[in-house]
Design a protein around this motif. Sequence first.
Motif, PDB file in Angstrom:
ATOM      1  N   MET A  48       0.841  -1.174   0.000  1.00 21.53           N
ATOM      2  CA  MET A  48       0.000   0.000   0.000  1.00 21.53           C
ATOM      3  C   MET A  48       0.889   1.241   0.000  1.00 21.53           C
ATOM      4  N   ILE A  81      -5.278   3.927   8.890  1.00 22.38           N
ATOM      5  CA  ILE A  81      -4.528   3.989   7.631  1.00 22.38           C
ATOM      6  C   ILE A  81      -3.293   4.872   7.775  1.00 22.38           C
ATOM      7  N   LYS A 116     -11.010   4.857  10.770  1.00 18.65           N
ATOM      8  CA  LYS A 116     -10.387   4.268   9.580  1.00 18.65           C
ATOM      9  C   LYS A 116      -9.188   5.112   9.141  1.00 18.65           C
TER      10      LYS A 116
END
Length: 140
Positions: A1, A27, A23
């Motif tokens: 990622m 991340i 979230k």
Amino acid sequence: MQNYDTILVPIDIYSDYELVVNKAVAIAGDSRKLHLLYVAYPQTNVEPYGLFLERDFSEEVRVQALRLLKDVAAKHDIPHNQVNVEIGSPADEIHHMADKLSADLIILGTHGQSGLRLLLGSTANAVLHGVKTDVLAVKI
């Protein structure tokens, strides 16, 4: 990622936003990478002709929203100087802030209800048009 260094997180502080912020924190891995944004509609959207309002309440709306957004920031260890409240069209203001910050990623919530908006929701759909960065839409 991909490693994201500057993440814009537009939220509606008067709606369900916790999932979106959580979230984003997950991340980012570091809450100092996050920039919170709340966009309030201009008073003219609520009262287009100004017939019933004696004055413009935009500054009061901004101050109240900023206070609430700073509470969210404090809860998630996001620096207060990375909290913004704007008055305008949500999609336009999100685009503008993403450009201003040179954001790598925009994480926003979506309620998506019907038709084409079933997938994303009207604001999330509008943000996708003309955006220059990655976007993550979190289903609320």
